[in-house]
Design a protein around this motif. Structure first.
Motif, PDB file in Angstrom:
ATOM      1  N   MET A   1       1.004  -1.584   0.216  1.00 24.43           N
ATOM      2  CA  MET A   1       0.332  -0.109  -0.084  1.00 24.43           C
ATOM      3  C   MET A   1       1.028   1.563   0.108  1.00 24.43           C
ATOM      4  N   THR A   2       2.100   0.940   0.619  1.00 24.65           N
ATOM      5  CA  THR A   2       2.954   2.551   0.470  1.00 24.65           C
ATOM      6  C   THR A   2       4.371   2.162  -0.361  1.00 24.65           C
ATOM      7  N   ASP A   3       3.579   1.344  -1.143  1.00 20.61           N
ATOM      8  CA  ASP A   3       4.730   1.242  -2.169  1.00 20.61           C
ATOM      9  C   ASP A   3       6.338   1.908  -3.301  1.00 20.61           C
ATOM     10  N   HIS A   4       4.644   3.690  -3.644  1.00 21.25           N
ATOM     11  CA  HIS A   4       5.343   4.416  -4.038  1.00 21.25           C
ATOM     12  C   HIS A   4       5.473   5.753  -3.110  1.00 21.25           C
ATOM     13  N   VAL A   5       5.078   5.428  -2.178  1.00 24.32           N
ATOM     14  CA  VAL A   5       6.495   6.390  -1.009  1.00 24.32           C
ATOM     15  C   VAL A   5       7.103   5.820  -0.540  1.00 24.32           C
ATOM     16  N   GLN A   6       8.038   7.134  -0.577  1.00 29.14           N
ATOM     17  CA  GLN A   6       9.735   7.069   0.224  1.00 29.14           C
ATOM     18  C   GLN A   6       9.705   7.817   0.790  1.00 29.14           C
ATOM     19  N   ILE A   7      11.309   7.323   1.930  1.00 28.10           N
ATOM     20  CA  ILE A   7      11.178   8.631   2.998  1.00 28.10           C
ATOM     21  C   ILE A   7      12.762   9.009   2.885  1.00 28.10           C
ATOM     22  N   HIS A   8      12.358  10.179   2.643  1.00 25.01           N
ATOM     23  CA  HIS A   8      14.035  10.793   2.940  1.00 25.01           C
ATOM     24  C   HIS A   8      14.337  11.780   3.468  1.00 25.01           C
ATOM     25  N   ASP A   9      15.256  12.474   3.968  1.00 30.92           N
ATOM     26  CA  ASP A   9      14.939  13.145   4.879  1.00 30.92           C
ATOM     27  C   ASP A   9      15.517  14.699   3.980  1.00 30.92           C
ATOM     28  N   MET A  10      13.842  15.725   5.269  1.00 25.81           N
ATOM     29  CA  MET A  10      13.512  16.733   4.256  1.00 25.81           C
ATOM     30  C   MET A  10      15.025  18.123   4.051  1.00 25.81           C
ATOM     31  N   LEU A  11      14.420  18.404   2.655  1.00 22.86           N
ATOM     32  CA  LEU A  11      14.902  19.473   2.144  1.00 22.86           C
ATOM     33  C   LEU A  11      14.810  21.215   2.843  1.00 22.86           C
ATOM     34  N   ASP A  12      15.887  21.742   2.543  1.00 20.41           N
ATOM     35  CA  ASP A  12      15.377  23.159   3.022  1.00 20.41           C
ATOM     36  C   ASP A  12      14.489  23.461   1.632  1.00 20.41           C
ATOM     37  N   GLU A  13      14.107  23.269   0.884  1.00 19.47           N
ATOM     38  CA  GLU A  13      12.412  23.998   0.002  1.00 19.47           C
ATOM     39  C   GLU A  13      10.966  23.278   0.511  1.00 19.47           C
ATOM     40  N   ASP A  14      11.658  22.005   0.682  1.00 16.70           N
ATOM     41  CA  ASP A  14      10.584  21.479   1.729  1.00 16.70           C
ATOM     42  C   ASP A  14       9.836  22.355   2.838  1.00 16.70           C
ATOM     43  N   LYS A  15      10.870  22.631   3.543  1.00 13.89           N
ATOM     44  CA  LYS A  15      10.628  23.389   4.784  1.00 13.89           C
ATOM     45  C   LYS A  15       8.674  24.048   5.215  1.00 13.89           C
ATOM     46  N   GLU A  16       8.265  24.632   3.966  1.00 16.05           N
ATOM     47  CA  GLU A  16       7.066  25.325   4.122  1.00 16.05           C
ATOM     48  C   GLU A  16       5.965  24.560   3.873  1.00 16.05           C
ATOM     49  N   VAL A  17       6.532  23.387   3.585  1.00 15.35           N
ATOM     50  CA  VAL A  17       4.843  22.039   2.780  1.00 15.35           C
ATOM     51  C   VAL A  17       5.529  21.261   3.933  1.00 15.35           C
ATOM     52  N   VAL A  18       6.597  21.149   5.056  1.00 16.70           N
ATOM     53  CA  VAL A  18       6.852  20.529   6.092  1.00 16.70           C
ATOM     54  C   VAL A  18       5.357  21.180   7.564  1.00 16.70           C
ATOM     55  N   ARG A  19       5.562  22.189   7.719  1.00 13.39           N
ATOM     56  CA  ARG A  19       5.558  22.738   8.699  1.00 13.39           C
ATOM     57  C   ARG A  19       4.107  23.240   8.525  1.00 13.39           C
ATOM     58  N   GLN A  20       3.308  23.422   7.315  1.00 13.69           N
ATOM     59  CA  GLN A  20       2.245  22.979   7.325  1.00 13.69           C
ATOM     60  C   GLN A  20       1.280  21.960   7.242  1.00 13.69           C
ATOM     61  N   LEU A  21       1.823  21.049   6.546  1.00 14.47           N
ATOM     62  CA  LEU A  21       1.432  19.853   7.485  1.00 14.47           C
ATOM     63  C   LEU A  21       1.356  19.583   9.149  1.00 14.47           C
ATOM     64  N   LEU A  22       2.473  20.075   9.634  1.00 12.57           N
ATOM     65  CA  LEU A  22       1.879  19.087  10.673  1.00 12.57           C
ATOM     66  C   LEU A  22       0.754  20.932  11.446  1.00 12.57           C
ATOM     67  N   ILE A  23       0.473  21.350  11.332  1.00 14.16           N
ATOM     68  CA  ILE A  23      -0.265  22.282  11.788  1.00 14.16           C
ATOM     69  C   ILE A  23      -1.829  22.014  11.094  1.00 14.16           C
ATOM     70  N   ASP A  24      -1.300  20.774  10.146  1.00 17.23           N
ATOM     71  CA  ASP A  24      -3.079  21.023   9.580  1.00 17.23           C
ATOM     72  C   ASP A  24      -2.891  19.692   9.879  1.00 17.23           C
ATOM     73  N   SER A  25      -2.088  18.417  10.489  1.00 12.37           N
ATOM     74  CA  SER A  25      -1.958  16.954  11.244  1.00 12.37           C
ATOM     75  C   SER A  25      -2.675  17.327  12.571  1.00 12.37           C
ATOM     76  N   TYR A  26      -1.887  18.702  13.625  1.00 16.45           N
ATOM     77  CA  TYR A  26      -1.923  18.800  14.629  1.00 16.45           C
ATOM     78  C   TYR A  26      -3.608  19.690  15.062  1.00 16.45           C
ATOM     79  N   ARG A  27      -3.832  20.193  14.408  1.00 13.50           N
ATOM     80  CA  ARG A  27      -4.833  21.412  14.433  1.00 13.50           C
ATOM     81  C   ARG A  27      -6.433  19.914  14.516  1.00 13.50           C
TER      82      ARG A  27
END
Length: 179
Positions: A1-27
């Protein structure tokens, strides 16, 4: 089910997306806080977390260019929580989050398994995380993966008992060697 999901280190250009994901998830927990000021402080900490200089590693779960989940790893309880008195000197998982629209796809499990592999690669005997009773589904996942309660590392944060869970690397890692 997660075959196409890859785990990576966050890149600098990912920061704002990750920030918003955290807010959306914890809300989803906002209503569980009796004191709105405690919630706003928690939300501010979550929002600032991607810029935390004490973080050892931030993982992201990606499908193509979409970031579906994240978690943060710290070296010690002092760096993770500013609580040296907990005497944790093994990796600690903080702020595990999966976007609400991506839940049920094994993303959190994949992020945690990568965290276990990472802790093992560092020669750690344990991987820790903390949670509260507000997060029952997450706690069920932790226990299913083999995390055990460690009450000696619990702490109080305002009116919330923050419970410690510990994964014993040497004892449990054989479960994940083939994963």
């Amino acid at each position: 089910m997660t075959d196409h999901v890859q785990i990576h280190d966050m890149l600098d250009e990912d920061k704002e997306v990750v920030r918003q994901l955290l807010i959306d998830s914890y809300r989803q927990y906002e209503r569980d806080y009796q004191d709105p000021n405690v919630w706003f402080d928690y939300l501010a900490d979550i929002t600032a977390s991607v810029d935390n200089p004490n973080v050892d590693r931030i993982l992201v779960a990606k499908s193509g260019n979409d970031i579906l989940g994240t978690l943060q790893l710290f070296d010690s309880s002092e760096k993770a929580y500013g609580r040296p008195e907990l005497n944790i000197f093994s990796p600690i998982v903080r702020l595990l989050a999966v976007h609400p629209k991506a839940r049920g796809r094994g993303i959190a499990q994949k992020l945690l398994k990568e965290s276990i592999r990472y802790a093992q690669s560092k020669g750690a005997a344990h991987l820790y995380l903390h949670s509260s009773d507000k997060m029952q589904k997450a706690i069920q996942l932790y226990e299913w993966l083999g995390f055990k309660r460690d009450e000696s590392k619990d702490f109080q944060n305002h009116d919330i008992l923050v419970k410690c869970y510990r994964f014993d690397i040497k004892k449990e890692v054989s479960v994940y060697e083939s994963v």
